[in-house]
Design an enzyme around this catalytic site. Structure first.
Site, PDB file in Angstrom:
ATOM      1  N   ASP A  57       0.824  -1.204   0.000  1.00  0.00           N
ATOM      2  CA  ASP A  57       0.000   0.000   0.000  1.00  0.00           C
ATOM      3  C   ASP A  57       0.863   1.260   0.000  1.00  0.00           C
ATOM      4  O   ASP A  57       1.716   1.443   0.878  1.00  0.00           O
ATOM      5  CB  ASP A  57      -0.884  -0.013   1.257  1.00  0.00           C
ATOM      6  CG  ASP A  57      -1.731   1.241   1.389  1.00  0.00           C
ATOM      7  OD1 ASP A  57      -2.592   1.458   0.523  1.00  0.00           O
ATOM      8  OD2 ASP A  57      -1.512   2.025   2.342  1.00  0.00           O
ATOM      9  N   TYR A  62       3.276   9.904   0.560  1.00  0.00           N
ATOM     10  CA  TYR A  62       4.132   9.323   1.600  1.00  0.00           C
ATOM     11  C   TYR A  62       5.583   9.738   1.378  1.00  0.00           C
ATOM     12  O   TYR A  62       6.161   9.495   0.331  1.00  0.00           O
ATOM     13  CB  TYR A  62       4.014   7.794   1.654  1.00  0.00           C
ATOM     14  CG  TYR A  62       2.656   7.302   2.148  1.00  0.00           C
ATOM     15  CD1 TYR A  62       1.765   8.151   2.801  1.00  0.00           C
ATOM     16  CD2 TYR A  62       2.260   5.991   1.963  1.00  0.00           C
ATOM     17  CE1 TYR A  62       0.531   7.706   3.260  1.00  0.00           C
ATOM     18  CE2 TYR A  62       1.023   5.522   2.422  1.00  0.00           C
ATOM     19  CZ  TYR A  62       0.167   6.409   3.063  1.00  0.00           C
ATOM     20  OH  TYR A  62      -1.056   5.963   3.503  1.00  0.00           O
ATOM     21  N   SER A 163     -10.765   5.576   0.546  1.00  0.00           N
ATOM     22  CA  SER A 163     -10.200   5.521   1.889  1.00  0.00           C
ATOM     23  C   SER A 163     -10.896   6.580   2.732  1.00  0.00           C
ATOM     24  O   SER A 163     -11.190   7.679   2.244  1.00  0.00           O
ATOM     25  CB  SER A 163      -8.693   5.789   1.804  1.00  0.00           C
ATOM     26  OG  SER A 163      -8.115   5.757   3.087  1.00  0.00           O
ATOM     27  N   ASN A 164     -11.137   6.229   3.979  1.00  0.00           N
ATOM     28  CA  ASN A 164     -11.744   7.163   4.945  1.00  0.00           C
ATOM     29  C   ASN A 164     -13.122   7.662   4.523  1.00  0.00           C
ATOM     30  O   ASN A 164     -13.487   8.802   4.819  1.00  0.00           O
ATOM     31  CB  ASN A 164     -10.799   8.357   5.197  1.00  0.00           C
ATOM     32  CG  ASN A 164      -9.428   7.913   5.681  1.00  0.00           C
ATOM     33  OD1 ASN A 164      -9.331   7.209   6.674  1.00  0.00           O
ATOM     34  ND2 ASN A 164      -8.376   8.299   4.978  1.00  0.00           N
ATOM     35  N   ARG A 290      10.011  -6.603  13.444  1.00  0.00           N
ATOM     36  CA  ARG A 290       8.608  -6.456  13.880  1.00  0.00           C
ATOM     37  C   ARG A 290       7.640  -6.929  12.794  1.00  0.00           C
ATOM     38  O   ARG A 290       6.607  -7.509  13.080  1.00  0.00           O
ATOM     39  CB  ARG A 290       8.311  -4.992  14.213  1.00  0.00           C
ATOM     40  CG  ARG A 290       8.616  -4.638  15.659  1.00  0.00           C
ATOM     41  CD  ARG A 290       7.748  -3.478  16.128  1.00  0.00           C
ATOM     42  NE  ARG A 290       8.400  -2.192  15.982  1.00  0.00           N
ATOM     43  CZ  ARG A 290       9.243  -1.693  16.870  1.00  0.00           C
ATOM     44  NH1 ARG A 290       9.558  -2.369  17.947  1.00  0.00           N
ATOM     45  NH2 ARG A 290       9.804  -0.521  16.685  1.00  0.00           N
TER      46      ARG A 290
END
Ligand SMILES: NC(=O)c1ccc[n+]([C@@H]2O[C@H](COP(=O)([O-])OP(=O)(O)OC[C@H]3O[C@@H](n4cnc5c(N)ncnc54)[C@H](OP(=O)(O)O)[C@@H]3O)[C@@H](O)[C@H]2O)c1
Length: 320
Positions: A57, A62, A163-164, A290
């Site tokens: 994604d 970004y 999105s959102n 992680r």
């Protein structure tokens, strides 16, 4: 374990977990990519692939384009990489500058120019999914449909999602589109519970109201009814449950992690995966170790009781 993912209607290899690339590409300033940025991105992407992630994604904003640029650099260096993954990116958010404030822009011109930038930075001719990043109050569904139609016809974008957006916004946009919206990416996590509270607190005068919860009304239901893939951003709660000493909820997360011999992060993801809508959690860690540990999430089947223990501890109020 099998997961009922709506996205499998379009991509049979859709993975339960998505990797979010916002942490890749170095700083948010305009500096050039460094070899250290490239090495970090390489380690993160390989870690995500190693746990079965097939969807990556992005968003044009970004790291101000550098997340896509570093990904593009890796695609260039490894000719076999593109075939191992699917690409999703977003457009529609514009940063402020001297002439205008930060804003949302779903004009056809902006959408089409953004996609050209995305393709250029990633160094590809096609992305599988384009999401509209945040609802633009000036959106005209027919204009979005025209832009998407041209992008699709040119082979630049496979599918459109959002999105959102809440249910009403999805329905309004969908009314102008010749094909279904395939995804809606929303912030959903144990730290952001309004998506669940919208249903559980309806018609309960005792329930604490969470700001924004009612705006969700019908959003999960719309997605499930229409085969829209829900994707959860912020799925790791930005590390807020990392330390069991910080809250009662964090303690419960860690207790359940211990029961399953796994990490707190894997429990946070398993909690989202347990929802019957087939939610895809988007992992935002930039740390390879992680990321690899998140792979446990798909092996854990939380009991109904464990799911509710986590929900009630995180909301801080008993049910009913
Ligand atoms: N659609 C949208 O509007 C929207 C908005 C925001 C994000 N997104 C997407 O969703 C993805 C994930 O969102 P996100 O980054 O906000 O959420 P996230 O995955 O919940 O959080 C990632 C952040 O939490 C930290 N973290 C996670 N586990 C930790 C732990 N155990 N200890 C300490 N720190 C820990 C990570 O640090 P490390 O990197 O050090 O692990 C990273 O800074 C993004 O990459 C992006 O693709 C979409």
């Amino acid at each position: 374990m099998s997961f009922p993912l709506p996205l499998r209607t379009h991509f049979r290899d859709a993975s339960p977990l998505v990797y979010g690339c916002m942490a890749l590409g170095g700083d948010w300033g305009g500096g050039p990519l460094t070899e250290a940025d490239i090495a970090q991105a390489h380690a993160a992407i390989e870690a995500a692939l190693s746990i079965g992630v097939t969807l990556f994604d992005h968003a044009d904003i970004y790291r101000r384009g550098k997340a896509e640029a570093v990904f593009g650099e890796l695609l260039k260096r490894d000719a076999g990489l593109r075939a191992r993954l699917r690409l999703q990116s977003k457009c529609g958010i514009r940063f402020g500058d001297d002439t205008a404030p930060g804003r949302f822009d779903f004009s056809a011109d902006h959408i089409e120019r953004s996609v050209d930038g995305i393709l250029q930075r990633l160094g590809v001719e096609h992305i599988e999914i384009l999401l509209l990043h945040r609802p633009d109050p000036l959106m005209q569904p027919a204009e979005v449909a025209r832009a998407f139609g041209r992008l699709k016809a040119a082979g630049k974008v496979g599918h459109l999602g959002v999105s959102n957006m809440h249910a009403g916004q999805m329905r309004w946009l969908q009314s102008a589109l010749p094909e279904p919206l395939v995804a809606n990416q929303l912030e959903m996590s144990l730290a952001k519970l309004d998506f669940i509270d919208a249903g559980t607190t309806f018609n309960d005068p005792q329930a604490a109201t969470r700001p924004g919860a009612m705006a969700w009304a019908g959003t999960l239901e719309y997605a499930q009814q229409h085969g829209v893939q829900l994707q959860a951003w912020g799925s790791l709660s930005q590390g807020r449950f990392n330390d069991p000493a910080t809250s009662a909820a964090a303690q419960v997360v860690h207790e359940i992690a211990e029961t399953h011999a796994t990490t707190a992060n894997a429990v946070l993801l398993a909690w989202l995966l347990r929802h019957p809508a087939g939610i895809q959690p988007v992992i935002g860690s930039g740390n390879a170790e992680r990321i690899r540990a998140c792979g446990d999430a798909v092996k854990i089947q939380l009991s109904r009781e464990a799911w509710y223990r986590l929900y009630v501890a995180a909301r801080g109020q008993a049910l009913p």
